[in-house]
Design an enzyme around this catalytic site. Sequence first.
Site, short mmCIF file in Angstrom:
data_model
loop_
_atom_site.label_atom_id
_atom_site.label_comp_id
_atom_site.label_asym_id
_atom_site.label_seq_id
_atom_site.Cartn_x
_atom_site.Cartn_y
_atom_site.Cartn_z
N ARG A 1 -59.97 -2.27 36.69
CA ARG A 1 -60.10 -2.61 35.27
C ARG A 1 -61.48 -3.13 34.95
O ARG A 1 -61.74 -3.44 33.79
CB ARG A 1 -59.08 -3.69 34.94
CG ARG A 1 -57.91 -3.19 34.06
CD ARG A 1 -57.05 -4.37 33.79
NE ARG A 1 -56.12 -4.36 32.75
CZ ARG A 1 -54.83 -4.10 32.88
NH1 ARG A 1 -54.35 -3.65 34.01
NH2 ARG A 1 -54.00 -4.29 31.88
N ARG B 1 -56.29 -8.33 24.27
CA ARG B 1 -56.28 -7.40 25.42
C ARG B 1 -57.06 -6.14 25.10
O ARG B 1 -57.74 -5.57 25.97
CB ARG B 1 -54.82 -7.05 25.80
CG ARG B 1 -54.09 -8.23 26.42
CD ARG B 1 -52.59 -7.97 26.49
NE ARG B 1 -52.23 -6.94 27.43
CZ ARG B 1 -51.08 -6.25 27.39
NH1 ARG B 1 -50.22 -6.48 26.42
NH2 ARG B 1 -50.82 -5.34 28.29
N LYS C 1 -49.63 4.21 30.32
CA LYS C 1 -49.90 4.40 31.76
C LYS C 1 -48.59 4.36 32.56
O LYS C 1 -48.36 5.22 33.41
CB LYS C 1 -50.86 3.33 32.29
CG LYS C 1 -52.23 3.34 31.62
CD LYS C 1 -53.20 2.38 32.29
CE LYS C 1 -52.85 0.92 32.13
NZ LYS C 1 -52.89 0.40 30.76
N ARG D 1 -42.45 -9.35 25.93
CA ARG D 1 -43.39 -9.97 26.87
C ARG D 1 -44.33 -10.88 26.10
O ARG D 1 -44.74 -10.55 24.99
CB ARG D 1 -44.22 -8.87 27.56
CG ARG D 1 -43.60 -8.35 28.84
CD ARG D 1 -44.25 -7.07 29.33
NE ARG D 1 -45.71 -7.12 29.42
CZ ARG D 1 -46.46 -6.11 29.88
NH1 ARG D 1 -45.88 -5.01 30.32
NH2 ARG D 1 -47.76 -6.20 29.93
N ARG E 1 -42.45 -3.16 21.48
CA ARG E 1 -41.92 -2.98 22.86
C ARG E 1 -41.09 -4.20 23.28
O ARG E 1 -41.44 -5.33 23.01
CB ARG E 1 -43.09 -2.81 23.84
CG ARG E 1 -42.64 -2.67 25.29
CD ARG E 1 -43.72 -2.09 26.16
NE ARG E 1 -44.76 -3.04 26.52
CZ ARG E 1 -45.78 -2.75 27.31
NH1 ARG E 1 -45.91 -1.54 27.82
NH2 ARG E 1 -46.69 -3.66 27.61
P1 AMP Z 1 -50.63 -4.56 32.46
O1 AMP Z 1 -49.17 -4.62 32.67
O2 AMP Z 1 -51.32 -3.52 33.31
O3 AMP Z 1 -51.03 -4.44 31.00
O4 AMP Z 1 -51.23 -5.98 32.96
C1 AMP Z 1 -50.81 -7.20 32.39
C2 AMP Z 1 -51.85 -8.29 32.66
O5 AMP Z 1 -52.02 -8.47 34.09
C3 AMP Z 1 -53.25 -8.00 32.14
O6 AMP Z 1 -53.40 -8.33 30.77
C4 AMP Z 1 -54.08 -8.91 33.05
O7 AMP Z 1 -53.98 -10.27 32.68
C5 AMP Z 1 -53.38 -8.74 34.39
N1 AMP Z 1 -53.93 -7.62 35.18
C6 AMP Z 1 -53.30 -6.46 35.53
N2 AMP Z 1 -54.10 -5.65 36.24
C7 AMP Z 1 -55.28 -6.31 36.35
C8 AMP Z 1 -56.53 -5.99 36.95
N3 AMP Z 1 -56.74 -4.83 37.58
N4 AMP Z 1 -57.54 -6.92 36.86
C9 AMP Z 1 -57.36 -8.11 36.24
N5 AMP Z 1 -56.21 -8.45 35.63
C10 AMP Z 1 -55.17 -7.58 35.68
#
Ligand code: AMP
Length: 214
Positions: free
Chosen positions: A88, A171, A13, A160, A127
Amino acid sequence: MRIILIGAPGAGKGTQAATIKAKYPIAHISTGDMLRANVKEGTELGKLAKSYMDAGKLVPDQVIIDMMEERLKENDCIAGFMLDGFPRTLPQAEALGRLLDKLGMKLDAAVELEIEDEVVVNRLTSRRVCKACGEIYNTMLKPAKVEGVCDKCGGEVIQRDDDKEEVIRKRLAVFHEQTSPIVDYYGSQGVLLKIDASGAKDAVLNLLESKGIR
Ligand code: AMP
């Protein structure tokens, strides 16, 4: 252009968003980046979010919805936006629908980046990211010239916490359970575009443009 990028963690993304952003002057809004910035700054929101993020769980809906309500009202969103990592869950998608109605905005497309779980696990465990400037590396495809040191800024290159394998599997499970339902939701609204995310980087852009979204 107002679009949503939907995809499992590691589907690309952020990478696709960068390609779109390079061509169109629209706001790129990543909820993950916003939360990580809050964690780094030690804000109340960051303290709350960190425990969920480190465990691979979703931050509670209302916290995210309130954060996004503020963000979408900012001036840079007037020209259009690309949402990366939001919504999400179904409640987040419904809240976004209400919010856009209130702001008099319409969604052009929800783009689903399709990818297999094992490809994601391979991608994400390799990564690495620069703690200081956010530059992304990959231990196999794009390693830092000096291990652990950013080529661009000299910052520390790390993995990370949520890119460790057990967290990635968690996840992915969360994605299949909680995020997959929004694909049908946008399908029923007639704005869903599916693309194969194992393909080339420019595929999303080509697809969007071929569908008249620009
Ligand atoms: P990402 O970088 O988009 O993979 O997000 C990393 C983490 O942030 C996710 O695993 C969630 O813990 C949190 N997170 C990001 N976006 C959301 C969302 N829309 N709703 C809930 N948690 C989120």
